[in-house]
Design a protein around this motif. Structure first.
Motif, mmCIF file in Angstrom:
data_model
loop_
_atom_site.group_PDB
_atom_site.id
_atom_site.type_symbol
_atom_site.label_atom_id
_atom_site.label_comp_id
_atom_site.label_asym_id
_atom_site.label_seq_id
_atom_site.Cartn_x
_atom_site.Cartn_y
_atom_site.Cartn_z
ATOM 1 N N ALA A 38 0.848 -1.199 0.133
ATOM 2 C CA ALA A 38 -0.109 0.048 -0.056
ATOM 3 C C ALA A 38 0.781 1.366 -0.121
ATOM 4 O O ALA A 38 0.630 2.313 -0.736
ATOM 5 C CB ALA A 38 -0.859 0.040 1.155
ATOM 6 N N GLY A 39 1.831 1.260 0.676
ATOM 7 C CA GLY A 39 2.913 2.528 0.823
ATOM 8 C C GLY A 39 3.383 2.660 -0.588
ATOM 9 O O GLY A 39 3.805 3.814 -0.918
ATOM 10 N N LEU A 40 4.023 1.547 -1.093
ATOM 11 C CA LEU A 40 4.666 1.812 -2.461
ATOM 12 C C LEU A 40 3.482 2.262 -3.593
ATOM 13 O O LEU A 40 3.902 3.023 -4.262
ATOM 14 C CB LEU A 40 5.271 0.544 -2.863
ATOM 15 N N LEU A 41 1.985 1.557 -3.634
ATOM 16 C CA LEU A 41 1.222 2.318 -4.298
ATOM 17 C C LEU A 41 0.933 3.671 -4.205
ATOM 18 O O LEU A 41 0.822 4.440 -5.024
ATOM 19 C CB LEU A 41 -0.228 1.406 -4.049
ATOM 20 N N GLY A 42 1.065 4.102 -2.674
ATOM 21 C CA GLY A 42 0.729 5.485 -2.598
ATOM 22 C C GLY A 42 1.816 6.335 -3.172
ATOM 23 O O GLY A 42 1.494 7.420 -3.971
ATOM 24 N N LEU A 43 3.098 5.989 -3.024
ATOM 25 C CA LEU A 43 3.983 6.598 -3.509
ATOM 26 C C LEU A 43 4.099 6.870 -5.263
ATOM 27 O O LEU A 43 4.199 7.638 -5.863
ATOM 28 C CB LEU A 43 5.522 6.014 -3.152
ATOM 29 N N VAL A 44 3.821 5.603 -5.827
ATOM 30 C CA VAL A 44 3.726 5.541 -7.067
ATOM 31 C C VAL A 44 2.680 6.320 -7.936
ATOM 32 O O VAL A 44 2.822 7.154 -8.651
ATOM 33 C CB VAL A 44 3.710 4.177 -7.719
ATOM 34 N N ARG A 45 1.454 6.302 -7.119
ATOM 35 C CA ARG A 45 0.289 6.950 -7.830
ATOM 36 C C ARG A 45 0.366 8.614 -7.406
ATOM 37 O O ARG A 45 -0.143 9.372 -8.113
ATOM 38 C CB ARG A 45 -0.907 6.064 -6.873
ATOM 39 N N ALA A 77 -4.819 4.143 -0.411
ATOM 40 C CA ALA A 77 -3.623 3.392 -0.461
ATOM 41 C C ALA A 77 -2.620 4.016 0.975
ATOM 42 O O ALA A 77 -2.233 3.191 1.676
ATOM 43 C CB ALA A 77 -2.539 3.656 -1.530
ATOM 44 N N GLY A 78 -2.792 5.345 1.079
ATOM 45 C CA GLY A 78 -2.210 5.714 2.332
ATOM 46 C C GLY A 78 -2.667 5.685 3.479
ATOM 47 O O GLY A 78 -2.058 5.237 4.450
ATOM 48 N N LEU A 79 -4.038 5.393 3.547
ATOM 49 C CA LEU A 79 -4.598 5.058 4.672
ATOM 50 C C LEU A 79 -4.567 3.630 5.113
ATOM 51 O O LEU A 79 -4.235 3.289 6.297
ATOM 52 C CB LEU A 79 -6.350 5.434 4.628
ATOM 53 N N THR A 80 -4.578 2.714 3.998
ATOM 54 C CA THR A 80 -4.093 1.351 4.270
ATOM 55 C C THR A 80 -2.841 1.211 4.884
ATOM 56 O O THR A 80 -2.606 0.478 5.633
ATOM 57 C CB THR A 80 -4.336 0.600 2.890
ATOM 58 N N TYR A 81 -1.922 1.951 4.388
ATOM 59 C CA TYR A 81 -0.708 1.929 4.712
ATOM 60 C C TYR A 81 -0.386 2.233 6.015
ATOM 61 O O TYR A 81 0.337 1.525 6.948
ATOM 62 C CB TYR A 81 0.392 2.888 4.104
ATOM 63 N N VAL A 82 -1.043 3.289 6.362
ATOM 64 C CA VAL A 82 -0.817 3.862 7.969
ATOM 65 C C VAL A 82 -1.377 2.976 8.977
ATOM 66 O O VAL A 82 -1.108 2.334 9.830
ATOM 67 C CB VAL A 82 -1.427 5.325 7.974
#
Length: 169
Positions: free
Chosen positions: A24-31, A41-46
């Motif tokens: 999820a963190g990598l998806l947030g960074l890429v997107r 993605a960011g909320l899932t990451y956190v």
């Protein structure tokens, strides 16, 4: 030999939480170029990073409280600071840098136990690293930190550009 790789059910659950967080963190960074709770993605990451850190506090593979537990606590502290900056700070000011760089730092933190635990278990019978003090492992973590620093610089430049385009309130 196989016993070295065996994970308890709780350890496997903890690992699954961490893998979901990292993806999820990598998806947030890429997107989005950053991690933040304003995106799925960011909320899932956190959320999954918090769960990973909390469950990690209950794993004592090496017998007692140690560096992995300190890292879990540091991760929770950095997440709390980043979240507070994101939610309560001025989105056009210093708080934005704190939030974006804090969340990214915790993604780097995932790298440390990920490399350590994987590399001291695999390949079976001849693990890549002898332990947490292995020079190759330390070099890889150092390289990961350099990647974080480059990514942080890119994020700072991105925020500066955005601040020039968006008038502050």
């Amino acid at each position: 030999m196989l016993d070295t790789f065996t994970l308890s059910s709780f350890g496997a659950f903890h690992t699954l939480l961490a893998l979901i967080a990292v993806v999820a963190g990598l998806l947030g960074l890429v997107r989005h170029g950053e991690i933040g709770t304003g995106t799925r993605a960011g909320l899932t990451y956190v959320v999954f990073t918090v769960l990973t850190s909390v469950t990690g506090l209950f794993i004592f593979r090496h017998g007692s409280f140690g560096p992995p537990h300190v890292l879990a606590i540091a991760t929770l502290v950095v997440l709390a600071i980043a979240y507070a900056a994101e939610k309560r700070g001025n989105p056009h000011g210093f708080a934005r840098y704190v939030a974006v760089l804090g969340y990214s730092l915790t993604l780097f933190f995932h790298l440390i136990p990920g490399l350590t635990e994987t590399g001291t278990r695999l390949p079976l019978g001849d693990p890549a690293f002898t332990g947490p003090e292995d020079p190759t492992l330390k070099a890889l973590v150092g390289a990961g930190f350099l990647v974080y620093l480059v990514g942080a610089a890119v994020q700072v430049l991105r925020i500066r550009r955005w601040r020039r385009l968006v008038p502050s309130t």
